[in-house]
Design a protein around this motif. Structure first.
Motif, PDB file in Angstrom:
ATOM      1  N   ILE A 136       9.509  -5.460  26.357  1.00  0.00           N
ATOM      2  CA  ILE A 136      10.535  -6.940  25.552  1.00  0.00           C
ATOM      3  C   ILE A 136      10.990  -7.223  26.435  1.00  0.00           C
ATOM      4  O   ILE A 136      11.394  -8.272  26.438  1.00  0.00           O
ATOM      5  CB  ILE A 136      11.061  -6.656  24.533  1.00  0.00           C
ATOM      6  CG1 ILE A 136      10.599  -6.042  23.040  1.00  0.00           C
ATOM      7  CG2 ILE A 136      12.206  -8.062  24.084  1.00  0.00           C
ATOM      8  CD1 ILE A 136      11.651  -5.677  21.555  1.00  0.00           C
ATOM      9  N   THR A 137      12.119  -6.688  27.353  1.00  0.00           N
ATOM     10  CA  THR A 137      13.199  -7.013  28.454  1.00  0.00           C
ATOM     11  C   THR A 137      12.308  -8.144  29.629  1.00  0.00           C
ATOM     12  O   THR A 137      12.611  -8.904  29.899  1.00  0.00           O
ATOM     13  CB  THR A 137      13.698  -5.568  29.129  1.00  0.00           C
ATOM     14  OG1 THR A 137      14.445  -5.211  27.834  1.00  0.00           O
ATOM     15  CG2 THR A 137      15.102  -6.642  29.818  1.00  0.00           C
ATOM     16  N   ARG A 142       5.080  -8.475  28.690  1.00  0.00           N
ATOM     17  CA  ARG A 142       4.728  -8.474  27.185  1.00  0.00           C
ATOM     18  C   ARG A 142       2.968  -8.373  26.019  1.00  0.00           C
ATOM     19  O   ARG A 142       3.149  -7.946  25.463  1.00  0.00           O
ATOM     20  CB  ARG A 142       4.714 -10.445  26.584  1.00  0.00           C
ATOM     21  CG  ARG A 142       4.643 -11.507  25.457  1.00  0.00           C
ATOM     22  CD  ARG A 142       4.721 -12.409  25.704  1.00  0.00           C
ATOM     23  NE  ARG A 142       4.509 -13.559  24.011  1.00  0.00           N
ATOM     24  CZ  ARG A 142       6.006 -13.043  23.117  1.00  0.00           C
ATOM     25  NH1 ARG A 142       6.731 -11.719  23.087  1.00  0.00           N
ATOM     26  NH2 ARG A 142       5.118 -13.964  22.111  1.00  0.00           N
ATOM     27  N   GLY A 143       2.543  -8.658  27.518  1.00  0.00           N
ATOM     28  CA  GLY A 143       0.831  -7.975  26.710  1.00  0.00           C
ATOM     29  C   GLY A 143       1.082  -6.776  26.239  1.00  0.00           C
ATOM     30  O   GLY A 143       0.069  -6.931  25.171  1.00  0.00           O
ATOM     31  N   VAL A 144       1.411  -5.332  27.211  1.00  0.00           N
ATOM     32  CA  VAL A 144       1.328  -4.655  26.687  1.00  0.00           C
ATOM     33  C   VAL A 144       2.333  -4.233  25.556  1.00  0.00           C
ATOM     34  O   VAL A 144       1.091  -2.770  24.385  1.00  0.00           O
ATOM     35  CB  VAL A 144       2.305  -3.549  27.914  1.00  0.00           C
ATOM     36  CG1 VAL A 144       2.348  -1.880  27.526  1.00  0.00           C
ATOM     37  CG2 VAL A 144       1.338  -3.649  29.157  1.00  0.00           C
ATOM     38  N   LEU A 145       3.162  -4.684  25.442  1.00  0.00           N
ATOM     39  CA  LEU A 145       3.691  -5.109  24.303  1.00  0.00           C
ATOM     40  C   LEU A 145       3.290  -5.501  22.432  1.00  0.00           C
ATOM     41  O   LEU A 145       3.273  -4.424  22.226  1.00  0.00           O
ATOM     42  CB  LEU A 145       5.081  -5.428  24.240  1.00  0.00           C
ATOM     43  CG  LEU A 145       6.026  -5.889  22.856  1.00  0.00           C
ATOM     44  CD1 LEU A 145       6.626  -4.113  22.591  1.00  0.00           C
ATOM     45  CD2 LEU A 145       7.377  -7.112  22.569  1.00  0.00           C
ATOM     46  N   VAL A 146       2.293  -6.559  22.438  1.00  0.00           N
ATOM     47  CA  VAL A 146       1.718  -7.145  21.762  1.00  0.00           C
ATOM     48  C   VAL A 146       0.735  -5.766  22.085  1.00  0.00           C
ATOM     49  O   VAL A 146       0.334  -5.599  20.658  1.00  0.00           O
ATOM     50  CB  VAL A 146       1.514  -8.639  21.993  1.00  0.00           C
ATOM     51  CG1 VAL A 146       0.165  -8.701  20.829  1.00  0.00           C
ATOM     52  CG2 VAL A 146       1.938  -8.991  22.145  1.00  0.00           C
ATOM     53  N   GLN A 147      -0.259  -5.419  22.714  1.00  0.00           N
ATOM     54  CA  GLN A 147      -1.016  -4.604  22.487  1.00  0.00           C
ATOM     55  C   GLN A 147      -0.691  -3.291  21.429  1.00  0.00           C
ATOM     56  O   GLN A 147      -1.680  -2.286  20.398  1.00  0.00           O
ATOM     57  CB  GLN A 147      -2.163  -4.338  23.769  1.00  0.00           C
ATOM     58  CG  GLN A 147      -3.270  -5.176  24.311  1.00  0.00           C
ATOM     59  CD  GLN A 147      -3.961  -6.490  22.842  1.00  0.00           C
ATOM     60  OE1 GLN A 147      -4.692  -5.542  22.234  1.00  0.00           O
ATOM     61  NE2 GLN A 147      -3.742  -7.321  23.126  1.00  0.00           N
ATOM     62  N   LEU A 164      -6.620  -7.568  13.858  1.00  0.00           N
ATOM     63  CA  LEU A 164      -5.399  -7.892  13.957  1.00  0.00           C
ATOM     64  C   LEU A 164      -5.323  -8.450  14.760  1.00  0.00           C
ATOM     65  O   LEU A 164      -4.575  -9.760  15.579  1.00  0.00           O
ATOM     66  CB  LEU A 164      -4.771  -6.897  13.863  1.00  0.00           C
ATOM     67  CG  LEU A 164      -4.338  -5.834  12.894  1.00  0.00           C
ATOM     68  CD1 LEU A 164      -3.937  -5.116  13.021  1.00  0.00           C
ATOM     69  CD2 LEU A 164      -4.459  -6.363  11.303  1.00  0.00           C
ATOM     70  N   ARG A 165      -6.173  -8.587  15.770  1.00  0.00           N
ATOM     71  CA  ARG A 165      -5.955  -9.383  17.193  1.00  0.00           C
ATOM     72  C   ARG A 165      -6.765 -11.060  16.910  1.00  0.00           C
ATOM     73  O   ARG A 165      -5.429 -11.963  17.466  1.00  0.00           O
ATOM     74  CB  ARG A 165      -6.679  -9.025  18.212  1.00  0.00           C
ATOM     75  CG  ARG A 165      -6.891  -8.048  19.302  1.00  0.00           C
ATOM     76  CD  ARG A 165      -6.914  -7.661  20.615  1.00  0.00           C
ATOM     77  NE  ARG A 165      -6.435  -6.839  20.786  1.00  0.00           N
ATOM     78  CZ  ARG A 165      -7.537  -5.644  21.084  1.00  0.00           C
ATOM     79  NH1 ARG A 165      -8.814  -5.172  21.165  1.00  0.00           N
ATOM     80  NH2 ARG A 165      -6.633  -4.743  21.859  1.00  0.00           N
ATOM     81  N   MET A 166      -7.535 -11.051  15.930  1.00  0.00           N
ATOM     82  CA  MET A 166      -7.824 -12.679  15.316  1.00  0.00           C
ATOM     83  C   MET A 166      -6.771 -13.070  14.458  1.00  0.00           C
ATOM     84  O   MET A 166      -6.680 -14.466  14.693  1.00  0.00           O
ATOM     85  CB  MET A 166      -8.529 -12.303  14.827  1.00  0.00           C
ATOM     86  CG  MET A 166     -10.285 -11.930  15.985  1.00  0.00           C
ATOM     87  SD  MET A 166     -11.710 -11.687  15.431  1.00  0.00           S
ATOM     88  CE  MET A 166     -11.831 -12.242  13.645  1.00  0.00           C
ATOM     89  N   GLN A 167      -5.699 -12.228  14.376  1.00  0.00           N
ATOM     90  CA  GLN A 167      -4.654 -12.455  13.325  1.00  0.00           C
ATOM     91  C   GLN A 167      -4.263 -12.879  13.064  1.00  0.00           C
ATOM     92  O   GLN A 167      -3.285 -14.340  12.940  1.00  0.00           O
ATOM     93  CB  GLN A 167      -5.162 -11.486  12.045  1.00  0.00           C
ATOM     94  CG  GLN A 167      -5.891 -10.967  11.173  1.00  0.00           C
ATOM     95  CD  GLN A 167      -6.359 -12.437   9.512  1.00  0.00           C
ATOM     96  OE1 GLN A 167      -4.658 -12.722   8.991  1.00  0.00           O
ATOM     97  NE2 GLN A 167      -7.114 -12.820   9.656  1.00  0.00           N
TER      98      GLN A 167
END
Length: 185
Positions: A136-137, A142-147, A164-167
């Motif tokens: 998060i920091t 950020r992309g790693v976190l979201v994935q 879920l990616r499309m949602q």
């Protein structure tokens, strides 16, 4: 914050001064600011008991994080997973052994009809929060976190990650240990 007394030294209230100039008197004061921040407030004239002073010094918070995600639909309520089962989740929490630890589903608004499309995808404490907080920091992660979060949500609920990616519309992650207003880090 200081104790106010009359001419006979009888306590008549508590004076609270804000911004070093505006002062008001109250019969009681309840503060909800984080304890590390409260320790920076001048309490010398507040006449705290030794137990109160010790509590302020010794109580600590553990690290925690939250990751909120907004989706196009409330898939946890309205969609059918890979097994052909509708989850029909409205409110409550899922506790897992995954890095997400706790998923919190909305129970407000028109959640039963699937109109509330934001959920707390992860709520973690202590060591788990420190690990997730590292992602998060740093903005570049950020992309790693979201994935990671999408992968774990897909696994927990038996959905295809592409669905879920499309949602996904938006993600907001917060790490209290790195928030300067909590003075925890």
């Amino acid at each position: 914050i200081k104790t106010a007394k009359d001419a006979n030294s009888k306590i008549i209230g508590i004076d609270v001064t804000a911004d070093n100039h505006t002062s008001e008197r109250f019969s009681h004061v309840v503060t909800s600011i984080p304890l590390p921040v409260l320790r920076t407030v001048d309490l010398a004239a507040a006449e705290l008991t030794p137990m109160q002073s010790n509590a302020l010094r010794h109580l600590t918070y553990g690290p925690s994080i939250k990751i909120g995600m907004q989706f196009r639909s409330a898939w946890w309520t309205t969609a059918t997973n890979r097994a052909g089962r509708a989850l029909n989740i409205v409110g409550g929490q899922t506790y897992t052994d995954s890095p997400l630890r706790t998923v919190v589903y909305p129970s407000f608004g028109d959640a039963e009809q699937g109109g509330t499309t934001t959920l707390i995808a992860s709520y973690c404490w202590t060591d788990d929060a420190e690990r997730m907080g590292a992602l998060i920091t740093h903005d570049e992660l950020r992309g790693v976190l979201v994935q990671l979060v999408l992968r774990e949500l897909a696994r927990i609920h038996d959905f295809d990650i592409e669905f879920l990616r499309m949602q996904l519309l938006d993600t907001h992650a917060w790490c209290w240990s790195n928030d300067p207003c909590t003075m925890m880090g």
